[in-house]
Design a protein around this motif. Structure first.
Motif, mmCIF file in Angstrom:
data_model
loop_
_atom_site.group_PDB
_atom_site.id
_atom_site.type_symbol
_atom_site.label_atom_id
_atom_site.label_comp_id
_atom_site.label_asym_id
_atom_site.label_seq_id
_atom_site.Cartn_x
_atom_site.Cartn_y
_atom_site.Cartn_z
ATOM 1 N N GLY A 37 5.504 12.528 -11.020
ATOM 2 C CA GLY A 37 5.225 12.274 -9.612
ATOM 3 C C GLY A 37 6.123 11.136 -9.156
ATOM 4 O O GLY A 37 7.058 10.748 -9.862
ATOM 5 N N PHE A 38 5.826 10.564 -8.004
ATOM 6 C CA PHE A 38 6.641 9.437 -7.550
ATOM 7 C C PHE A 38 5.893 8.578 -6.547
ATOM 8 O O PHE A 38 4.966 9.041 -5.862
ATOM 9 C CB PHE A 38 7.975 9.913 -6.967
ATOM 10 N N ILE A 39 6.294 7.316 -6.474
ATOM 11 C CA ILE A 39 5.770 6.372 -5.493
ATOM 12 C C ILE A 39 6.807 6.205 -4.399
ATOM 13 O O ILE A 39 8.005 6.105 -4.670
ATOM 14 C CB ILE A 39 5.439 5.018 -6.147
ATOM 15 N N ILE A 40 6.342 6.172 -3.148
ATOM 16 C CA ILE A 40 7.218 6.039 -1.988
ATOM 17 C C ILE A 40 7.123 4.619 -1.440
ATOM 18 O O ILE A 40 6.030 4.072 -1.277
ATOM 19 C CB ILE A 40 6.823 7.034 -0.882
ATOM 20 N N GLU A 41 8.244 4.042 -1.113
ATOM 21 C CA GLU A 41 8.311 2.716 -0.513
ATOM 22 C C GLU A 41 7.435 2.641 0.739
ATOM 23 O O GLU A 41 7.452 3.525 1.582
ATOM 24 C CB GLU A 41 9.775 2.425 -0.155
ATOM 25 N N VAL A 44 12.272 5.737 -3.519
ATOM 26 C CA VAL A 44 11.199 6.301 -4.347
ATOM 27 C C VAL A 44 11.444 5.913 -5.798
ATOM 28 O O VAL A 44 12.565 5.579 -6.186
ATOM 29 C CB VAL A 44 11.101 7.846 -4.226
ATOM 30 N N ARG A 45 10.388 5.973 -6.587
ATOM 31 C CA ARG A 45 10.515 5.768 -8.037
ATOM 32 C C ARG A 45 9.750 6.887 -8.727
ATOM 33 O O ARG A 45 8.539 7.071 -8.511
ATOM 34 C CB ARG A 45 9.936 4.415 -8.439
ATOM 35 N N VAL A 46 10.459 7.650 -9.522
ATOM 36 C CA VAL A 46 9.847 8.750 -10.259
ATOM 37 C C VAL A 46 9.070 8.183 -11.444
ATOM 38 O O VAL A 46 9.567 7.328 -12.191
ATOM 39 C CB VAL A 46 10.914 9.752 -10.740
ATOM 40 N N LEU A 47 7.845 8.664 -11.625
ATOM 41 C CA LEU A 47 6.973 8.240 -12.714
ATOM 42 C C LEU A 47 6.484 9.458 -13.488
ATOM 43 O O LEU A 47 6.271 10.520 -12.901
ATOM 44 C CB LEU A 47 5.751 7.489 -12.176
ATOM 45 N N GLU A 103 11.228 17.192 -4.376
ATOM 46 C CA GLU A 103 10.995 16.346 -3.202
ATOM 47 C C GLU A 103 11.505 14.931 -3.438
ATOM 48 O O GLU A 103 12.136 14.327 -2.560
ATOM 49 C CB GLU A 103 9.512 16.323 -2.835
ATOM 50 N N ALA A 104 11.250 14.384 -4.623
ATOM 51 C CA ALA A 104 11.785 13.063 -4.951
ATOM 52 C C ALA A 104 13.310 13.061 -4.846
ATOM 53 O O ALA A 104 13.920 12.096 -4.374
ATOM 54 C CB ALA A 104 11.353 12.654 -6.361
ATOM 55 N N GLU A 126 0.844 -1.201 0.000
ATOM 56 C CA GLU A 126 0.000 0.000 0.000
ATOM 57 C C GLU A 126 0.879 1.251 0.000
ATOM 58 O O GLU A 126 0.878 2.034 0.953
ATOM 59 C CB GLU A 126 -0.943 0.004 1.201
ATOM 60 N N PRO A 127 1.635 1.476 -1.064
ATOM 61 C CA PRO A 127 2.536 2.639 -1.113
ATOM 62 C C PRO A 127 1.782 3.944 -1.340
ATOM 63 O O PRO A 127 0.650 3.957 -1.836
ATOM 64 C CB PRO A 127 3.437 2.329 -2.304
ATOM 65 N N LYS A 128 2.433 5.038 -0.980
ATOM 66 C CA LYS A 128 1.881 6.365 -1.241
ATOM 67 C C LYS A 128 2.295 6.829 -2.632
ATOM 68 O O LYS A 128 3.422 6.580 -3.067
ATOM 69 C CB LYS A 128 2.401 7.376 -0.197
#
Length: 381
Positions: free
Chosen positions: A210-214, A189-192, A172-173, A152-154
């Motif tokens: 944007g990005f997803i956070i672990e 993090v992974r930038v998308l 921020e990333a 359930e990542p942010k």
């Protein structure tokens, strides 16, 4: 029930020296306690570990180090959901909504992963045109895809549909990536590059970075620990080396919007050696970003987020010099991030300003005397 950290089992004396050495090798993480008026407590007599101490420890539902975070190369995805509906979900505890994440793989095949999404946050939830989201992946639906093993990542998506806000996301990333240079106990993090498609119309509203956070539990498990859902951390509860790393990094980026005591933009990780380490997240109020909406807590003696203010504990002063050396050693790697693939997505003028701001930090820690004056003169007693 939320418990305080005061009841945690702790070891002192000779063990603390050994633990500090071990934690320095692990390069533990940032901490910033908003309890400015709290005073350091006299270390308590070590107590026997209690079974109840593990009651609020969160283990991950899925294995740590998902595939998505094994690369930092940005890639394009499409997030499809009912955009009007999700924008109306401004309340706390909003329901999960059906959604899809899709992308084109290396073979040119479109891959679609059914997910659920819900709004989250406090300030950004009210401030943003498109709210921040938490994503939920099914047990099997993502197998074999870039999103395999995610829990359930942010998702930090666009806040307002402007280039300025997109730059805030990239900055921020970048700060998460810098954090990773100095300690493993920090979020990947992974930038998308995200295209937002409306499931009701099939139209793409916008495409923004944007990005997803672990996921926190997966981050903690990656280093053998667990996330503890407990408020009330004091200097006595937190390992000095981990705390020194935490507050030094928060000072580095000028972020005072963190409270490990109150678990606001901060987490506590229970480590295998019995120590407790803080981890910071959510950096959009950092002075190095200087978002136009960012402000400071009225109780602090600063009025501009660009003004660095040290919030670490005086009791941990001896743990800081080795941490300064880690930052000095990692300086070339930190600065190189601003010239790599992700760094080049940030506006050149912003990159220059960021590197200048980082240079000011290194001036503050150039000598033990300079660091004592710049940081320790404001330490929390």
């Amino acid at each position: 029930m939320v418990k305080t950290l005061g009841g945690f089992a702790r070891s002192r004396g000779a063990f603390a020296v050994a633990a500090a050495a071990l934690l320095a090798a692990v390069l533990l993480v940032p901490t910033r306690v908003m309890a400015q008026q709290q005073k350091s407590k006299t270390p308590k007599t070590p107590k026997a570990a209690k079974t109840a101490d593990n009651d609020s420890a969160k283990a991950p539902k899925k294995a740590p180090n998902p595939r998505l975070f094994r690369s930092e190369t940005p890639f394009d995805v499409t997030l499809t959901l009912n955009i009007k509906q999700i924008k109306r979900d401004k309340q706390q505890n909003a329901p999960w909504r059906t959604a899809t994440l899709s992308y084109t793989d290396a073979a040119g095949t479109k891959v679609s992963v059914p997910i659920r999404a819900k709004t989250r946050g406090v300030w950004r939830l009210k401030h943003c045109d498109f709210p921040p989201l938490r994503l939920k992946f099914g047990d099997k639906s993502a197998d074999g895809t870039e999103f395999a093993n995610l829990d359930e990542p942010k998702l930090v998506g666009y806040c307002r549909n402007t280039p300025q806000y997109e730059q805030y996301n990239l900055q921020e990333a970048q700060l998460y990536r810098v954090y990773r240079q100095v300690t493993d106990l920090s979020h990947k993090v992974r930038v998308l590059r995200i295209s937002y498609a409306d499931s009701a119309t099939g139209q793409v509203e916008t495409t923004r970075y944007g990005f997803i956070i672990e996921d926190p539990a997966q981050m903690a498990a990656r280093v053998g620990g667990k996330i503890l859902d407990r408020k009330g951390a004091t200097a006595d509860d937190l390992d000095p080396t981990a705390t020194a790393m935490a507050y030094t990094y928060l000072y580095f980026m000028a972020n005072t919007d963190v409270s490990f005591n109150g678990l606001h933009n901060g987490e506590i990780v229970s480590l295998p050696n019995g120590q407790y380490a803080p981890v910071a997240y959510d950096f959009d109020f950092a002075g190095i970003i200087n978002a136009h909406y960012a402000g400071t807590d009225p109780s602090l003696p600063i009025r501009n987020v660009r003004t660095r203010l040290f919030r670490g504990y005086c009791a941990h002063e001896a743990a800081y010099p080795p941490i300064y050396e880690i930052f000095k050693e990692k300086r070339p790697a930190i600065e190189a991030l601003y010239a790599d693939t992700i760094g080049k997505l940030i506006a050149p003028g912003t990159v220059k300003n960021s590197l200048d701001y980082i240079n000011d930090f290194y001036k503050d820690i150039r000598t033990p005397e300079a660091a004592k004056k710049a940081l320790m003169s404001d330490c929390l007693k």
